[in-house]
Design a protein around this motif. Structure first.
Motif, PDB file in Angstrom:
ATOM      1  N   ASP A   7     -17.069  -8.514  -7.472  1.00  0.00           N
ATOM      2  CA  ASP A   7     -15.984  -8.031  -6.626  1.00  0.00           C
ATOM      3  C   ASP A   7     -15.979  -8.764  -5.285  1.00  0.00           C
ATOM      4  O   ASP A   7     -14.920  -9.146  -4.771  1.00  0.00           O
ATOM      5  N   SER A  33       0.817  -1.216   0.000  1.00  0.00           N
ATOM      6  CA  SER A  33       0.000   0.000   0.000  1.00  0.00           C
ATOM      7  C   SER A  33       0.849   1.264   0.000  1.00  0.00           C
ATOM      8  O   SER A  33       0.512   2.248  -0.640  1.00  0.00           O
ATOM      9  N   ASP A  34       1.994   1.254   0.719  1.00  0.00           N
ATOM     10  CA  ASP A  34       2.765   2.494   0.794  1.00  0.00           C
ATOM     11  C   ASP A  34       4.268   2.286   0.692  1.00  0.00           C
ATOM     12  O   ASP A  34       5.021   3.248   0.740  1.00  0.00           O
ATOM     13  N   SER A  64     -13.906  -4.667   4.750  1.00  0.00           N
ATOM     14  CA  SER A  64     -12.910  -5.623   4.264  1.00  0.00           C
ATOM     15  C   SER A  64     -11.729  -4.900   3.626  1.00  0.00           C
ATOM     16  O   SER A  64     -11.924  -4.111   2.694  1.00  0.00           O
ATOM     17  N   PRO A  65     -10.510  -5.158   4.106  1.00  0.00           N
ATOM     18  CA  PRO A  65      -9.332  -4.544   3.465  1.00  0.00           C
ATOM     19  C   PRO A  65      -9.216  -4.941   2.001  1.00  0.00           C
ATOM     20  O   PRO A  65      -8.723  -4.156   1.183  1.00  0.00           O
ATOM     21  N   GLU A  66      -9.668  -6.156   1.669  1.00  0.00           N
ATOM     22  CA  GLU A  66      -9.601  -6.617   0.284  1.00  0.00           C
ATOM     23  C   GLU A  66     -10.539  -5.839  -0.634  1.00  0.00           C
ATOM     24  O   GLU A  66     -10.390  -5.887  -1.857  1.00  0.00           O
ATOM     25  N   LEU A  67     -11.492  -5.129  -0.039  1.00  0.00           N
ATOM     26  CA  LEU A  67     -12.469  -4.361  -0.818  1.00  0.00           C
ATOM     27  C   LEU A  67     -12.374  -2.874  -0.485  1.00  0.00           C
ATOM     28  O   LEU A  67     -13.363  -2.155  -0.499  1.00  0.00           O
ATOM     29  N   ASN A  68     -11.151  -2.445  -0.154  1.00  0.00           N
ATOM     30  CA  ASN A  68     -10.879  -1.037   0.147  1.00  0.00           C
ATOM     31  C   ASN A  68     -11.738  -0.507   1.287  1.00  0.00           C
ATOM     32  O   ASN A  68     -12.176   0.652   1.279  1.00  0.00           O
ATOM     33  N   GLY A  69     -11.961  -1.375   2.278  1.00  0.00           N
ATOM     34  CA  GLY A  69     -12.691  -0.947   3.466  1.00  0.00           C
ATOM     35  C   GLY A  69     -14.198  -0.982   3.342  1.00  0.00           C
ATOM     36  O   GLY A  69     -14.900  -0.623   4.296  1.00  0.00           O
ATOM     37  N   ARG A  70     -14.699  -1.406   2.213  1.00  0.00           N
ATOM     38  CA  ARG A  70     -16.151  -1.488   2.060  1.00  0.00           C
ATOM     39  C   ARG A  70     -16.678  -2.744   2.737  1.00  0.00           C
ATOM     40  O   ARG A  70     -15.945  -3.710   2.971  1.00  0.00           O
TER      41      ARG A  70
END
Length: 236
Positions: free
Chosen positions: A227, A8-9, A208-214
């Motif tokens: 998705d 991520s960074d 979910s981290p795999e779904l960008n927090g959604r």
């Protein structure tokens, strides 16, 4: 020492651990915690490495840790007792891989990896009301949502609806999974990927981290099935 890069960074686990250790040391000093210099440095390094390790774990392991509601203070005390006992027994310092070496091992000598099913067993012992959101039994669903019991049971047998066991043979059903009296599309695919219903719903109902927090179940309600299913399969 791990130098794995965070996708991520770009920061490495080692670098992140160092930053966390500095922050912990400053916090201990600021609050007047009475430790000698060596103990203060050790406590800070340990806290830094523990905190920095979490972002680099696989998604399934992060999910499992997130579901844990144990006594963290007792676990930390046990960890330090393990370190002290090991150092006292062989006179050597604890290496960065102490936890890995002290993990249970199979007869082959390989470390035994705690399967995600064990975390599901912990969810099994938790009260549904504490984590699953609003749920209801078949009577409520028949009266309020006009879902016949026979239809509900058929969905359950086919794995098309999340049914959470409550007590002996009774099941309850998270209400948010229904739209217009039917399970949202994609539930059966998620249950195929994550077979344990409690674990599946725990994942579906949280960011979910795999779904960008959604939140997966909200995405299913918005017809973003592909998705969510892709993320569930990757998680499993």
């Amino acid at each position: 020492m791990s130098r794995i890069q965070n996708p991520s960074d770009g920061i490495s686990q080692e670098a992140l651990a160092g930053l966390m250790a500095e922050a912990v040391q400053q916090a201990l000093m600021r609050h007047g915690v009475m430790l000698d210099a060596e103990a203060l440095a050790s406590a800070s390094r340990i806290a830094g490495h523990v905190a920095a390790a979490l972002p680099f774990l696989p998604p399934a392991q992060r999910l499992a840790i997130g579901s844990f509601k144990g006594e963290w203070t007792d676990l930390a005390s046990d960890f330090f007792r393990l370190m002290a006992n090991r150092a006292a027994s062989d006179g050597s310092a604890i290496s960065d891989r102490a936890l890995e070496r002290s993990a249970p091992r199979l007869e082959t000598g390989k470390p035994a990896v705690q399967p995600i099913a064990e975390r599901a067993a912990e969810l099994q012992s938790m009260l549904i009301e504490d984590w699953a959101g609003e749920v209801a039994g078949s009577t409520y669903l028949e009266e309020k949502l006009r879902i016949p019991r026979s239809t509900l049971h058929r969905w359950q047998r086919r794995g098309e609806v999340v049914a959470l066991r409550k007590g002996g043979r009774k099941h309850v059903f998270p209400l948010v999974q229904f739209i217009d009296g039917r399970p949202v599309p994609g539930i059966s695919d998620v249950l195929s990927a994550i077979a344990n219903p409690r674990l599946a719903w725990f994942w579906l109902s949280r960011p979910s981290p795999e779904l960008n927090g959604r939140i997966p179940i909200e995405m299913l309600r918005d017809d973003m099935v592909e998705d969510v299913v892709r993320a569930a399969r990757a998680l499993s």
